[in-house]
Motif scaffolding. Structure first.
Motif, PDB file in Angstrom:
ATOM      1  N   ILE A 160       0.838  -1.200   0.000  1.00 47.86           N
ATOM      2  CA  ILE A 160       0.000   0.000   0.000  1.00 47.86           C
ATOM      3  C   ILE A 160       0.872   1.248   0.000  1.00 47.86           C
ATOM      4  O   ILE A 160       0.572   2.228  -0.688  1.00 47.86           O
ATOM      5  CB  ILE A 160      -0.981  -0.021   1.193  1.00 47.86           C
TER       6      ILE A 160
ATOM      7  N   LYS B  59       0.443   4.074  -2.902  1.00 47.61           N
ATOM      8  CA  LYS B  59       0.055   5.452  -2.595  1.00 47.61           C
ATOM      9  C   LYS B  59       0.893   6.462  -3.365  1.00 47.61           C
ATOM     10  O   LYS B  59       0.494   7.605  -3.513  1.00 47.61           O
ATOM     11  CB  LYS B  59       0.187   5.723  -1.093  1.00 47.61           C
ATOM     12  N   ARG B  60       2.054   6.049  -3.845  1.00 48.23           N
ATOM     13  CA  ARG B  60       2.954   6.959  -4.548  1.00 48.23           C
ATOM     14  C   ARG B  60       2.703   7.010  -6.056  1.00 48.23           C
ATOM     15  O   ARG B  60       3.353   7.769  -6.761  1.00 48.23           O
ATOM     16  CB  ARG B  60       4.397   6.534  -4.291  1.00 48.23           C
TER      17      ARG B  60
END
Length: 112
Positions: free
Chosen positions: A91, A95-96
């Motif tokens: 995750i 998220k990046r």
């Protein structure tokens, strides 16, 4: 653990983006790809449309077409395969993803 991270882009959102936003997205992906390469976790990647083929069954025969085949508004724009300790770490990578603002990112554990 291995995780497949699928990147989706929404056609309308991508079409509505300005030239400057597309340029910024390209720069952001350059930085993100560098991060992936330097992380040591990357095991593979692919982006659309390079080398994409779709196979469907039609009248009992395999029909092969070039490119993705999807009627959905969100289309797979690419993916990367990472090896990290757990879902929380995956995750953190997902998220990046710069393109999340134009669609979404899906994480799937890979069973080997």
């Amino acid at each position: 653990m291995l995780f497949l991270v699928l990147i989706y882009h929404h056609d309308a959102k991508m079409a509505a983006a300005t030239a400057a936003e597309h340029e910024a997205l390209g720069r952001d992906y350059g930085a993100f790809n560098k991060f992936l390469a330097e992380s040591g976790a990357l095991r593979g990647t692919a982006t659309w449309p390079a080398g994409v083929a779709t196979i469907r069954s039609q009248d009992g025969e395999a029909l092969v077409t070039e490119g993705p085949y999807s009627e959905a508004k969100d289309k797979v724009a690419g993916f990367f395969l990472i090896e990290v300790e757990d879902m929380d770490a995956a995750i953190g990578f997902a998220k990046r993803v710069p393109g999340a603002q134009y669609g979404g990112v899906e994480i799937r554990p890979v069973q080997v």
